[in-house]
Design an enzyme around this catalytic site. Structure first.
Site, PDB file in Angstrom:
ATOM      1  CG  HIS A   1     -40.642 -31.431  24.569  1.00  0.00           C
ATOM      2  ND1 HIS A   1     -39.870 -32.527  24.178  1.00  0.00           N
ATOM      3  CD2 HIS A   1     -41.225 -31.076  23.508  1.00  0.00           C
ATOM      4  CE1 HIS A   1     -40.369 -32.757  23.013  1.00  0.00           C
ATOM      5  NE2 HIS A   1     -41.143 -31.807  22.492  1.00  0.00           N
TER       6      HIS A   1
ATOM      7  CG  HIS B   1     -38.796 -36.719  24.875  1.00  0.00           C
ATOM      8  ND1 HIS B   1     -38.485 -35.596  24.935  1.00  0.00           N
ATOM      9  CD2 HIS B   1     -38.506 -37.256  23.742  1.00  0.00           C
ATOM     10  CE1 HIS B   1     -37.638 -35.436  23.826  1.00  0.00           C
ATOM     11  NE2 HIS B   1     -37.691 -36.529  22.943  1.00  0.00           N
TER      12      HIS B   1
ATOM     13  CD  GLU C   1     -39.515 -34.495  28.113  1.00  0.00           C
ATOM     14  OE1 GLU C   1     -40.136 -33.602  27.192  1.00  0.00           O
ATOM     15  OE2 GLU C   1     -38.366 -35.043  28.038  1.00  0.00           O
TER      16      GLU C   1
ATOM     17  CD  GLU D   1     -37.862 -28.801  27.117  1.00  0.00           C
ATOM     18  OE1 GLU D   1     -38.382 -29.382  28.195  1.00  0.00           O
ATOM     19  OE2 GLU D   1     -37.582 -29.362  26.023  1.00  0.00           O
TER      20      GLU D   1
END
Length: 621
Positions: free
Chosen positions: A346, A214, A217, A438
């Protein structure tokens, strides 16, 4: 009677401002470019280029390039005689610095032609970089250097430049390559670390990190750029842990899978925590929803006793939708290299997730949906989370605090369910196990926060790479010692096989325990072995198989033969990941790739030269 007088060139003081620190004091006119005075030189395109190279190349190869240029524009003079700079100095610098020129789409300057303007040592040349090298050696004597990393955000061009520079510095263990191009034409650059760059070595596992899926990110992208520099420097410094890792693993780092989205997100700047702008590609596609939905196929097959739940082919219906060139490039990459372990980096939370990411029930958004390798995926996720000082912190009043009671890890579908994810596709279409990390609640943090991000994740990044050496490995061959490609390695009680690579080698990630392992291939007998993996074992156990050829092949094999595990008609096999793609209407404010009839962005630096602009800096198209 006419008397002809000839002016004899003599050594004069160097008065060029940009060459005031050369390791000699006298020069001579005309110089090697036949420029006859200081004034002519200072108004030349060559001199202007030398003066702005530091800015154009973001500090790379300086002051080396400037000093080398000075040795041509203001050559050394002794006893009224010009001394040419050494050819080998030019050749070494060109090798190291040419990637930086390629990054900004600039040709190598003609006046740094190593064969034309430089001389060999037998001709009495001089080394214009000798003093610079001596100063560097003095610094080394004072203190052994550690890895120096600039913790900054990197634009696409800066990223490519750093990766190429790092690969050049560690050329014996590293290289850069592109797996394809983004929709807007940017190369998807990978830096690889291995003792045999560019080749798969039998029994050496393949590992990959993917960042910036993404575009907004960005922490993962920066961490992989830092990691590349760290691996190179520490290997050269003799760090035994890093040398062991690279000597025994082939590592691939793809810092930015979505460079188009990153450039859009970067326009807003760091600190603006946008959850939308730049997330998707230039085609407005979310790459982590763009992969084939093989998880649904698994759920449909689960009730069939002998149906395969691994190496599932891509459904023909998938190609009827919009598939991003970035997605196709990654899928083709996965086909080309037998990856064993992977992580996608991410941002937006602080937790480690693992497959399946798609729920068993389409109406249930938070349903625990484990793979047959649930224990191994938990072990992999804990390896990253456990080495991370914040994720392993027991405080719930922090980013990621909601996952404290789960140990900082969670099954993806149990967190939230979505289809078309890359991690599920890795597991169900290839041998590769992939988790999703994440990295924090802020997607595009300020530069001053990047050092902390590196400090918090460095050990986790290294520990997770080392996990690729868990389980078993081996070679499957026939009785004559010939490797058997696409043989299946099965583990009793785990309904998920891995297949052997072209050299007959395989890697099967497994947690500690006792197992019955079998190898089988069409036209060969099945061989079974009992294996025990101790809890403290951190290296893969060697389990080889020798299969005896059968006289007849089995009549039936459900869901297709193993030698053709992908569908006969496969658009991915015909896909050229490096082909240019049709461009959509440009987004307002976004700089488009240079067209053939346009001048590059740096051309404006030479606007004052009128008709004497340096056309020799433009690459031939």
């Amino acid at each position: 009677m006419f008397i002809l007088s000839f002016l004899v060139a003599k050594c004069v003081d160097i008065t060029l401002g940009s060459c005031s620190d050369v390791p000699y004091t006298k020069t001579i006119y005309p110089n090697l470019l036949d420029q006859k005075s200081r004034e002519v030189i200072e108004f030349s395109s060559e001199y202007i280029l030398m003066s702005v190279l530091h800015n154009l190349l973001q500090g790379e190869c300086n002051p080396d390039l400037r000093l080398l240029s000075c040795s041509i524009l203001a050559p050394q003079c002794e006893k009224d005689k010009m001394i040419k700079p050494c050819r080998h100095v030019c050749e070494n610098l060109r090798k190291n610095c040419l990637p930086a020129f390629d990054t900004i789409d600039m040709a190598w300057p003609y006046f740094l032609d190593c064969d034309r303007f430089f001389a060999g040592e037998e001709e009495g040349c001089f080394d214009p970089l000798a003093k610079l090298r001596e100063l560097a050696e003095e610094d080394l004597l004072v203190e052994v250097p550690t890895t120096l990393i600039q913790f900054t955000h990197h634009s696409y061009s800066k990223m490519v430049s750093i990766l190429k520079k790092t690969a050049s510095r560690c050329s014996h263990i590293a290289r850069t390559y592109s797996i394809g191009r983004s929709f807007e034409g940017r190369d998807l650059f990978v830096i690889e670390f291995s003792t045999n760059p560019g080749h798969h070595d039998p029994m050496k596992p393949e590992f990959k990190y993917i960042g910036n899926m993404h575009g907004n990110e960005v922490v993962g992208k920066e961490l992989l750029i830092y990691l590349a520099q760290y691996l190179c420097s520490e290997y050269l410094l003799g760090n035994p842990r890093i040398q062991t890792l690279i000597n025994n693993t082939r590592i691939h780092l793809l810092p930015s899978l979505n460079p188009d989205g990153y450039e859009l997100a970067a326009e807003e700047g760091a600190g603006y925590n946008s959850w939308i702008n730049g997330r998707q590609t230039a085609q407005n596609l979310d790459l982590n929803r763009n992969f084939p939905d093989l998880t649904s196929e698994v759920y449909n097959r689960a009730g069939l006793r002998w149906a395969r739940l691994d190496h599932i082919p891509i459904p023909q219906s998938y190609w009827e939708g919009k598939v991003a060139p970035e997605t196709k490039a990654v899928m083709k990459w996965m086909r080309a290299i037998p990856f064993v372990l992977s992580a996608s980096l991410h941002g937006g939370e602080l937790v480690v997730t693992y497959p399946y990411d798609f729920s068993r029930h389409p109406l249930e958004e938070k349903m625990f949906s484990p793979t047959p390798d649930e224990k191994m995926f938990r072990l992999l996720s804990k390896a990253y989370a456990g080495a991370h000082p914040i994720i392993s912190d027991k405080s719930e009043a922090r980013c990621g605090g909601n996952f404290v009671k789960r140990g900082g890890i969670i099954n993806g579908a149990q967190w939230y369910s979505f289809t078309g994810g890359m991690a599920d596709f890795n597991y169900l279409h290839t041998n590769c196990f992939e988790i999703t990390v994440e990295l924090g609640c802020e997607k595009f943090p300020l530069e001053e926060e990047l050092y902390s991000a590196w400090h918090e994740n460095k050990e986790s990044l290294l520990t997770f790479m080392e996990m690729v050496h868990r389980g078993i490995k081996g070679i499957v061959s026939d009785t004559f010692g010939n490797p058997i490609k696409n043989a299946r390695i099965s583990v009793k009680g785990i309904r998920h096989d891995v297949i052997t690579a072209a050299d007959g080698d395989y890697w099967r990630l497994l947690p500690p325990g006792r197992y019955i392992i079998s190898a089988h291939a069409i036209g060969y007998s099945r061989v079974m072995k009992r294996v025990t993996l101790p809890a403290r074992m951190k290296r893969a156990g060697r389990v080889n198989f020798v299969l005896r050829s059968l006289d007849t092949k089995p009549k039936n094999f459900l869901l297709g033969p193993m030698e053709n595990i992908y569908e006969q008609y496969d658009p991915l096999e015909l896909f050229d990941p490096h082909a240019q793609h049709a461009q959509s209407e440009p987004r307002e404010g976004r700089r488009q790739p240079t067209r053939h009839n346009e001048k590059p962005w740096w051309w404006s630096y030479f606007s004052s030269l009128g008709q004497h602009k340096p056309l020799w800096l433009l690459k031939q198209r």
